[in-house]
Design a protein around this motif. Structure first.
Motif, PDB file in Angstrom:
ATOM      1  N   ARG A 141      28.390  37.801  61.089  1.00 41.76           N
ATOM      2  CA  ARG A 141      28.635  36.362  61.195  1.00 41.76           C
ATOM      3  C   ARG A 141      30.104  36.027  60.938  1.00 41.76           C
ATOM      4  NH1 ARG A 141      24.931  31.637  59.945  1.00 41.76           N
ATOM      5  NH2 ARG A 141      26.427  29.947  59.737  1.00 41.76           N
ATOM      6  N   LYS A 142      30.642  35.094  61.719  1.00 39.29           N
ATOM      7  CA  LYS A 142      32.062  34.725  61.640  1.00 39.29           C
ATOM      8  C   LYS A 142      32.295  33.462  60.821  1.00 39.29           C
ATOM      9  CE  LYS A 142      33.100  37.955  64.697  1.00 39.29           C
ATOM     10  NZ  LYS A 142      32.648  39.234  64.243  1.00 39.29           N
ATOM     11  N   SER A 143      31.295  33.084  60.049  1.00 33.94           N
ATOM     12  CA  SER A 143      31.421  31.897  59.212  1.00 33.94           C
ATOM     13  C   SER A 143      30.557  32.070  57.965  1.00 33.94           C
ATOM     14  CB  SER A 143      30.988  30.647  59.987  1.00 33.94           C
ATOM     15  OG  SER A 143      29.623  30.728  60.330  1.00 33.94           O
ATOM     16  N   ILE A 144      30.797  31.205  56.987  1.00 35.04           N
ATOM     17  CA  ILE A 144      30.000  31.210  55.756  1.00 35.04           C
ATOM     18  C   ILE A 144      29.117  29.964  55.786  1.00 35.04           C
ATOM     19  CG2 ILE A 144      30.044  31.235  53.237  1.00 35.04           C
ATOM     20  CD1 ILE A 144      32.947  32.282  53.409  1.00 35.04           C
ATOM     21  N   PRO A 145      27.804  30.144  55.736  1.00 32.34           N
ATOM     22  CA  PRO A 145      26.906  28.984  55.773  1.00 32.34           C
ATOM     23  C   PRO A 145      27.113  28.045  54.579  1.00 32.34           C
ATOM     24  CG  PRO A 145      25.694  31.021  56.153  1.00 32.34           C
ATOM     25  CD  PRO A 145      27.076  31.406  55.703  1.00 32.34           C
ATOM     26  N   HIS A 146      26.973  26.760  54.831  1.00 34.89           N
ATOM     27  CA  HIS A 146      27.093  25.762  53.771  1.00 34.89           C
ATOM     28  C   HIS A 146      26.099  26.048  52.642  1.00 34.89           C
ATOM     29  CE1 HIS A 146      26.077  21.804  51.909  1.00 34.89           C
ATOM     30  NE2 HIS A 146      27.394  21.782  51.778  1.00 34.89           N
ATOM     31  N   LYS A 147      24.892  26.479  53.006  1.00 29.52           N
ATOM     32  CA  LYS A 147      23.871  26.769  51.979  1.00 29.52           C
ATOM     33  C   LYS A 147      24.326  27.885  51.046  1.00 29.52           C
ATOM     34  CE  LYS A 147      20.942  29.745  54.868  1.00 29.52           C
ATOM     35  NZ  LYS A 147      21.440  31.004  54.336  1.00 29.52           N
ATOM     36  N   ASP A 148      25.135  28.843  51.555  1.00 26.87           N
ATOM     37  CA  ASP A 148      25.658  29.913  50.698  1.00 26.87           C
ATOM     38  C   ASP A 148      26.662  29.359  49.691  1.00 26.87           C
ATOM     39  OD1 ASP A 148      24.067  31.428  52.344  1.00 26.87           O
ATOM     40  OD2 ASP A 148      25.622  32.890  52.845  1.00 26.87           O
ATOM     41  N   PHE A 149      27.469  28.388  50.134  1.00 28.57           N
ATOM     42  CA  PHE A 149      28.381  27.737  49.189  1.00 28.57           C
ATOM     43  C   PHE A 149      27.578  27.051  48.091  1.00 28.57           C
ATOM     44  CE2 PHE A 149      31.499  28.239  52.534  1.00 28.57           C
ATOM     45  CZ  PHE A 149      32.699  28.352  51.846  1.00 28.57           C
ATOM     46  N   MET A 150      26.506  26.364  48.498  1.00 28.82           N
ATOM     47  CA  MET A 150      25.668  25.646  47.528  1.00 28.82           C
ATOM     48  C   MET A 150      25.050  26.597  46.508  1.00 28.82           C
ATOM     49  SD  MET A 150      23.905  22.875  50.115  1.00 28.82           S
ATOM     50  CE  MET A 150      22.683  22.391  48.936  1.00 28.82           C
ATOM     51  N   MET A 151      24.681  27.804  46.945  1.00 26.08           N
ATOM     52  CA  MET A 151      24.018  28.761  46.053  1.00 26.08           C
ATOM     53  C   MET A 151      25.005  29.603  45.242  1.00 26.08           C
ATOM     54  SD  MET A 151      20.744  30.176  48.242  1.00 26.08           S
ATOM     55  CE  MET A 151      21.796  31.282  49.152  1.00 26.08           C
ATOM     56  N   ASP A 152      26.120  30.024  45.850  1.00 25.19           N
ATOM     57  CA  ASP A 152      26.968  31.048  45.243  1.00 25.19           C
ATOM     58  C   ASP A 152      28.331  30.572  44.741  1.00 25.19           C
ATOM     59  OD1 ASP A 152      24.983  32.917  45.852  1.00 25.19           O
ATOM     60  OD2 ASP A 152      25.841  33.325  47.829  1.00 25.19           O
ATOM     61  N   CYS A 153      28.714  29.339  45.048  1.00 25.89           N
ATOM     62  CA  CYS A 153      30.050  28.860  44.678  1.00 25.89           C
ATOM     63  C   CYS A 153      29.939  27.663  43.741  1.00 25.89           C
ATOM     64  CB  CYS A 153      30.832  28.458  45.923  1.00 25.89           C
ATOM     65  SG  CYS A 153      31.152  29.823  47.050  1.00 25.89           S
ATOM     66  N   GLU A 154      31.009  27.443  43.006  1.00 31.46           N
ATOM     67  CA  GLU A 154      31.036  26.319  42.081  1.00 31.46           C
ATOM     68  C   GLU A 154      31.459  25.046  42.808  1.00 31.46           C
ATOM     69  OE1 GLU A 154      33.079  25.027  37.853  1.00 31.46           O
ATOM     70  OE2 GLU A 154      33.479  27.013  38.669  1.00 31.46           O
ATOM     71  N   LEU A 155      30.657  23.990  42.663  1.00 34.65           N
ATOM     72  CA  LEU A 155      30.999  22.680  43.204  1.00 34.65           C
ATOM     73  C   LEU A 155      32.056  22.064  42.294  1.00 34.65           C
ATOM     74  CD1 LEU A 155      30.350  20.389  45.253  1.00 34.65           C
ATOM     75  CD2 LEU A 155      28.644  19.579  43.600  1.00 34.65           C
ATOM     76  N   ILE A 156      33.174  21.658  42.883  1.00 40.37           N
ATOM     77  CA  ILE A 156      34.289  21.099  42.113  1.00 40.37           C
ATOM     78  C   ILE A 156      34.220  19.584  42.200  1.00 40.37           C
ATOM     79  CG2 ILE A 156      36.798  21.014  41.873  1.00 40.37           C
ATOM     80  CD1 ILE A 156      35.482  23.787  41.339  1.00 40.37           C
TER      81      ILE A 156
END
Length: 168
Positions: A141-156
């Motif tokens: 995949r050539k992109s990172i899904p928004h749902k992955d940001f929601m699960m694995d990244c810190e919301l600033i």
């Protein structure tokens, strides 16, 4: 035929960078960190009686660098108008390599990624970015899904009096 100049495209990211600059000033004022915006490189073509002409060159650096808690900090700021994913082609090879190299040498390296349609900003650590980057290089995949940001990244978000509190 040339495309018409898009003022909105030219200013893309300007609001987010202003918020980060305000936060960085707050961090400096409180003695927490010293993180600064790296100026956009410009190639000067001529200087005739004080009138300078030139053009923006491709930078070899990222948007911000500094120090926090005795540790180097480097990061870039990216935006996407996509609701569903962040395209990896928004990151240049030299930016990725610089962030990766600094992380390997002990710096805290990351991206701040804004999903403008969701009005959300996430902190994406370079270690996690590297997994997606390598997967894309190997035909994935050539992109990172928004749902992955929601699960694995810190919301600033704005908190503790900081405009966008990304140093926690």
């Amino acid at each position: 035929m040339r495309k018409p100049y898009s003022r909105s495209h030219a200013n893309r990211g300007a609001v987010l960078e202003r918020l980060i600059d305000m936060t960085n000033q707050q961090y400096r004022n409180k003695g927490i960190a010293d993180i600064r915006k790296i100026p956009t490189p410009v190639q000067i073509q001529s200087n005739v009686r004080g009138k300078i002409t030139g053009y923006i060159t491709k930078g070899e650096w990222v948007d911000y660098s500094g120090v926090w808690n005795g540790k180097a900090v480097v990061f870039d700021v990216k935006e996407t108008s996509s609701k569903t994913s962040f395209p990896l082609d928004n990151i240049s090879e030299h930016q990725f390599q610089l962030l990766k190299s600094w992380r390997e040498k002990g710096a805290w390296a990351f991206l701040l990624v804004s999903f403008t349609k969701h009005d959300e900003v996430y902190l994406l650590p370079v270690g996690l970015l590297e997994r997606y980057w390598e997967d894309a290089r190997n035909g994935g995949r050539k992109s990172i899904p928004h749902k992955d940001f929601m699960m694995d990244c810190e919301l600033i978000q704005s908190e503790k009096g900081y405009v966008l509190h990304y140093l926690k």
